[in-house]
Scaffold this active site. Sequence first.
Site, mmCIF file in Angstrom:
data_model
loop_
_atom_site.group_PDB
_atom_site.id
_atom_site.type_symbol
_atom_site.label_atom_id
_atom_site.label_comp_id
_atom_site.label_asym_id
_atom_site.label_seq_id
_atom_site.Cartn_x
_atom_site.Cartn_y
_atom_site.Cartn_z
ATOM 1 N N SER A 31 11.042 -13.832 -11.421
ATOM 2 C CA SER A 31 11.098 -15.070 -12.235
ATOM 3 C C SER A 31 11.068 -15.037 -13.922
ATOM 4 C CB SER A 31 10.124 -16.229 -11.851
ATOM 5 O OG SER A 31 8.877 -15.680 -12.185
ATOM 6 N N SER A 58 7.875 -10.191 -9.907
ATOM 7 C CA SER A 58 8.580 -11.327 -11.143
ATOM 8 C C SER A 58 8.691 -10.594 -12.517
ATOM 9 C CB SER A 58 8.019 -12.571 -11.166
ATOM 10 O OG SER A 58 8.479 -13.293 -10.048
ATOM 11 N N LYS A 96 6.922 -15.651 -22.226
ATOM 12 C CA LYS A 96 7.353 -16.418 -20.902
ATOM 13 C C LYS A 96 6.674 -17.712 -21.034
ATOM 14 C CE LYS A 96 7.701 -16.042 -15.955
ATOM 15 N NZ LYS A 96 7.349 -15.300 -14.632
#
Length: 499
Positions: free
Chosen positions: A150, A174, A75
């Site tokens: 997210s 998330s 990420k």
Amino acid sequence: MTASTIKALSAQLAAKEVSAEELARHYLSRIEAGAHLNAFTHVDAEATLAQARAADARIAAGNAAPLTGVPIAHKDVFVTRGWRATAGSKMLGNYVSPFDATVVERLGAAGMVTLGKTNMDEFAMGSSNENSAFGAVKNPWNLEHVPGGSSGGSAAAVAADLAPAATGTDTGGSIRQPASFSGITGIKPTYGRVSRYGMIAFASSLDQGGPMARTAEDCALLLSAMAGFDPRDSTSLEPGRGGDVEDFGRLLGQPLQGADAARPLAGLRIGLPKEYFGEGLADDVRTTVRAALAELEKLGATLVDISLPKTELSIPTYYVIAPAEASSNLSRFDGVRYGHRAAEYRDLADMYRKSRAEGFGWEVKRRILVGAYVLSHGYYDAYYLQAQKIRRIIAQDFQNVLAGANRQCDVIMGPVAPTVAWKLGEKTSDPVQMYLADIFTLSTSLAGLPGMSVPAGFGANGLPVGLQIIGNYFEEARMLQIAHAFQQATDWHHRQPAA
């Protein structure tokens, strides 16, 4: 080259059926073919192949670890030496990190090969991956729908087999929510289990890194490499207090104490919070989760009705605490030391204003404003301190059912989100509706408890539904054991979106 689990790829590498470089090239080609998903913000093929060749040399020398040569995506909130680290924001669009985050460092030390950086909501603020400065990510199961956020880029990449695994972060859901929306497995560990060093901060008392993969077994392998005490992170749990290096897969495949292979979960009490099954839960999600719970009953578990009465307070509490911490954390991005700087400005104050106005997106600006407000003189006591008090009450709700002499259950289960993934653009004009999507994950984060999502079936429009498993502090190994038993009895985690 059809295997996409870490365990299977590791076995192929060990047997020399495939090389790390061949694996890396395979996934790089899949990333290129899957570019329409917009799951990645940055790929550096030469850097990836160099890591793969180093892994092959390590395997040839007999120094390989179980993860050596296995590709992974990170990420874009984890800084990675020599790679861009944007946090999905124009503010950091050109930032190249001179060092590795601890998570990246540890997985690299285990021999994993970085495929690229995955797209995300800007500074991890969002539930749909529509807030990224690099464009929205699409759900591989239906390109008109969101993948969740997210960590939406990581979830979409694993779901579409652009990567066998990815790192994610979970501040209010998330990891779990995009794992649910995208039909993969993801776990948020106990707060402090995984180092935050080198993880670009959103809300420091809530942020926690974790793995996302196809199976609970793969998540256990990754978490074992990621977790452990880090002196560079002041919130990292110390050895003897949850920060020990641990084999999170040690219980996989074993029945619970007193159970047997036919009913491996015999004796397990699963708490079902009535607040998670109320009117706000969509019928298709309710039906799918209930079917998954029935499967767990077949494995020997007992379902127990419980109550977490302060669940409804988790949204207002979270949206006071998280923005307050965000406004403080993001004050460092001023265009002076690093980050976007406006091209034209009158004076220093004008440069600050224009750089931040140009560099941050609307959702980030909204949360900075909210955070600055609740921390301001005259409102700090009324909002921020009150929210911290309610946070402790929410945490006590969990302890009332998971611990003590009157312990009612061993784990808590329910839906991850009230609905399946919604359509792109459906909720962007109403942030409150977006915030409500996290109602079942926020309280776990506020309490600092571990939580995970496992694929449980499909709801409306053939979109995935996740089953949430919540344990008490430091009970990740047992949660993974339960998830693995469920996955041994079902095949939802093997389902993949159409090519």
